[in-house]
Design a protein around this motif. Structure first.
Motif, PDB file in Angstrom:
ATOM      1  N   ALA A 205      12.097 -10.096  -6.030  1.00 46.17           N
ATOM      2  CA  ALA A 205      12.037  -8.635  -6.081  1.00 46.17           C
ATOM      3  C   ALA A 205      13.157  -8.041  -6.933  1.00 46.17           C
ATOM      4  CB  ALA A 205      12.054  -8.064  -4.664  1.00 46.17           C
ATOM      5  N   PRO A 206      14.426  -8.490  -6.798  1.00 44.50           N
ATOM      6  CA  PRO A 206      15.462  -7.917  -7.674  1.00 44.50           C
ATOM      7  C   PRO A 206      15.228  -8.186  -9.154  1.00 44.50           C
ATOM      8  CG  PRO A 206      16.457  -8.985  -5.769  1.00 44.50           C
ATOM      9  CD  PRO A 206      15.004  -9.369  -5.765  1.00 44.50           C
TER      10      PRO A 206
ATOM     11  N   PRO B 174       3.923  -5.151  -8.810  1.00 46.76           N
ATOM     12  CA  PRO B 174       4.852  -4.056  -9.153  1.00 46.76           C
ATOM     13  C   PRO B 174       5.667  -3.621  -7.943  1.00 46.76           C
ATOM     14  CG  PRO B 174       2.601  -3.232  -8.978  1.00 46.76           C
ATOM     15  CD  PRO B 174       2.513  -4.729  -8.875  1.00 46.76           C
ATOM     16  N   PRO B 175       6.983  -3.468  -8.078  1.00 46.26           N
ATOM     17  CA  PRO B 175       7.828  -3.024  -6.956  1.00 46.26           C
ATOM     18  C   PRO B 175       7.700  -1.520  -6.731  1.00 46.26           C
ATOM     19  CG  PRO B 175       9.180  -3.393  -8.884  1.00 46.26           C
ATOM     20  CD  PRO B 175       7.784  -3.789  -9.274  1.00 46.26           C
ATOM     21  N   LEU B 176       6.578  -1.113  -6.162  1.00 45.57           N
ATOM     22  CA  LEU B 176       6.320   0.313  -5.963  1.00 45.57           C
ATOM     23  C   LEU B 176       7.334   0.942  -5.021  1.00 45.57           C
ATOM     24  CD1 LEU B 176       2.416   0.378  -5.630  1.00 45.57           C
ATOM     25  CD2 LEU B 176       3.810   0.792  -7.653  1.00 45.57           C
ATOM     26  N   ASN B 177       7.745   0.199  -4.006  1.00 38.53           N
ATOM     27  CA  ASN B 177       8.688   0.750  -3.026  1.00 38.53           C
ATOM     28  C   ASN B 177       9.986   1.177  -3.704  1.00 38.53           C
ATOM     29  OD1 ASN B 177       9.896   1.471  -0.625  1.00 38.53           O
ATOM     30  ND2 ASN B 177      10.392  -0.610  -0.032  1.00 38.53           N
ATOM     31  N   ALA B 178      10.573   0.280  -4.491  1.00 41.10           N
ATOM     32  CA  ALA B 178      11.832   0.601  -5.162  1.00 41.10           C
ATOM     33  C   ALA B 178      11.637   1.687  -6.215  1.00 41.10           C
ATOM     34  CB  ALA B 178      12.406  -0.659  -5.803  1.00 41.10           C
TER      35      ALA B 178
ATOM     36  N   ASN C  91      17.685  -0.785  -5.457  1.00 44.27           N
ATOM     37  CA  ASN C  91      16.788  -0.473  -4.352  1.00 44.27           C
ATOM     38  C   ASN C  91      16.004  -1.694  -3.888  1.00 44.27           C
ATOM     39  OD1 ASN C  91      16.612   2.547  -3.530  1.00 44.27           O
ATOM     40  ND2 ASN C  91      16.791   2.629  -5.748  1.00 44.27           N
ATOM     41  N   THR C  92      15.667  -2.602  -4.807  1.00 48.05           N
ATOM     42  CA  THR C  92      14.968  -3.816  -4.391  1.00 48.05           C
ATOM     43  C   THR C  92      15.870  -4.728  -3.572  1.00 48.05           C
ATOM     44  OG1 THR C  92      15.545  -5.003  -6.438  1.00 48.05           O
ATOM     45  CG2 THR C  92      13.475  -3.753  -6.431  1.00 48.05           C
ATOM     46  N   TRP C  93      17.191  -4.671  -3.821  1.00 47.48           N
ATOM     47  CA  TRP C  93      18.113  -5.511  -3.057  1.00 47.48           C
ATOM     48  C   TRP C  93      18.175  -5.094  -1.593  1.00 47.48           C
ATOM     49  CZ3 TRP C  93      19.781 -10.126  -3.683  1.00 47.48           C
ATOM     50  CH2 TRP C  93      19.981 -10.653  -4.946  1.00 47.48           C
TER      51      TRP C  93
END
Length: 464
Positions: free
Chosen positions: A76-77, A131-135, A365-367
């Protein structure tokens, strides 16, 4: 005859301004998309596990599901760093299209009952390109809030909805599997995830959220070389104060991973399966309540001071887990610790907004998620091994030691201060497009004027 004097115009209270922001577009629509994105992404692994177990058995299904969890936690990062360096909207579009195609192949492999070893690399590929939508959504709030109160309100609402999604996802997966069967349930979940991705990309393009590649920072000449090398290899981890933000989340991940295995195993050993639902839901229920209270609470203190106290609030009930052989005490301690979970996440995201710049914000934010997922998996293995040998006291003591380490770290970090950013970075962060709550900390007199000679706006200091 008295001449009526004009009454001074009263500014609306901060709470009313924050509520108007939450109820108005585009925040209202983006919060809805955030809730749907997290819920559908949480439904996907549940339906994947059951669909593969239906065709290949639980051992192979668990292997594929474990690979999914491992890849999404560790990569994720890296995906967030791609968004920071190459532009969020461009990379999200590319990732979304790639993931849609790979998820289609995964659905075909499940429907046509391909060998499990062909499904495994497809699942890994879909996870790598997801895709990292959350971050990305977390990084968008700072562009829409105009002050600190609004930024806190939108992060609070987002975190409370995230906890609600964790409760809803298993229910939605169960309904889909009952109504459609395991195979079609996964196909429906994949279709929903792709639809939510399209909705976010449309909203991001419409409201110009993260559509361009961020400009590179121009650090001071003396520190430019070393800073650039650290940022290249460490990314968001090189930001001063990032380790202090992630430490409580690491402890939280250990507690989550340990209790997720310990609770069902211990209840099965005690023949008390009626307690399974309340015990597993205790932390989430506490998180929802704590998030709502924190969002409405007027707490005049620095972000770092709040973070320290919230960490202690989570760790102190957890340090008593070694006494929690009675089920009522175990449920009470998990609920009390859960009260501080959502406020901790809210404060972590606010600190990231205050201490990072556009070139590292999505990765940072991904971290937040990765720092809980990685120790979650490691501690689940450790506690699972102890539970298999019925060493309940040792398992509870292990969790107690993790919580004690978190409390000690919070106390040692009480003297932590985020140093002022270099002038070039502060100037970049304090541009007119950023709200005051998202700018880098530091004394206003250390910030340089812009090219036109205008005085810089005051920055929010997250220090106590």
């Amino acid at each position: 005859m008295k001449i009526p004097t004009e009454r001074p115009h009263r500014q609306p209270p901060q709470s009313a301004s924050a509520l108007r922001l939450l109820a108005s577009p585009p925040v209202r629509g983006l919060l809805t998309i955030a809730f749907l994105a997290r819920t559908t992404s949480a439904v996907l692994p549940i339906t994947l596990l059951l669909a593969l177990a239906h065709s290949h058995g639980y051992t192979r299904a668990a292997l594929v599901a474990g690979a999914y969890t491992f890849v999404i936690a560790f990569c994720a990062p890296l995906r967030g760093r791609l968004l920071d360096r190459l532009g969020a909207h461009c990379m999200l579009t590319l990732m979304g299209v790639t993931t849609a195609m790979v998820l289609g192949l995964v659905a075909c492999s499940i429907e046509l009952v391909w060998p499990w070893w062909t499904t495994l690399p497809l699942v890994i590929a879909a996870t790598l390109t997801s895709p990292p939508l959350n971050a990305a959504l977390r990084s968008s709030w700072r562009h829409l809030a105009t002050d600190e109160a609004q930024l806190k309100a939108v992060h609070s609402a987002d975190s409370v909805l995230e906890e609600a999604g964790f409760v809803l996802a298993p229910l939605a997966a169960g309904i889909a599997i009952t109504a459609l069967g395991p195979h079609h349930a996964y196909e429906a979940a994949a279709a929903c995830f792709i639809t939510v991705t399209v909705l976010y990309l449309t909203a991001a393009h419409r409201h110009q959220l993260g559509t361009t590649r961020p400009a590179p920072n121009r650090a001071a000449p003396a520190t430019a070389g070393s800073s650039r090398r650290r940022r290249r290899w460490l990314g968001a981890l090189a930001v001063p104060g990032m380790s202090a933000i992630l430490l409580p989340l690491l402890v939280m991940g250990c507690i989550f991973g340990g209790t997720s295995v310990l609770v069902p195993a211990y209840l099965q050993n005690q023949h008390a399966t009626l307690w399974l639902g309340p015990l597993l839901a205790a932390t989430s229920i506490g998180g929802v309540i704590g998030g709502i209270v924190y969002a409405t609470l007027e707490w005049n203190s620095g972000l770092w001071r709040k973070y320290q106290l919230l960490t202690l609030g989570f760790a102190l009930p957890s340090t008593l887990l070694f006494l929690a052989r009675p089920l009522w005490l175990l449920a009470s301690l998990l609920f009390l610790a859960g009260l501080f979970v959502t406020p901790l996440f809210i404060n972590a995201f606010l600190l990231i907004d205050a201490t990072t710049t556009d070139d590292t914000r999505v990765e940072a934010n991904t971290w937040v998620g990765a720092s809980t997922d990685i120790p979650n998996g490691i501690m689940a293995v450790i506690i699972g091994t102890l539970a298999e040998h019925h060493r309940w006291d040792t398992a509870l003591l292990t969790l107690t030691c993790c919580a004690a380490a978190g409390a000690t770290g919070a106390l040692l970090a009480s003297a932590h201060r985020t140093p002022p950013a270099p002038a070039g970075t502060a100037q970049h962060a304090a541009s007119s497009s950023d709200p005051p709550a998202a700018r880098l900390p530091g004394p206003p007199d250390k910030q340089q004027d812009n090219a036109q000679g205008a005085a810089p706006a005051p920055a929010m200091d997250p220090r106590p």
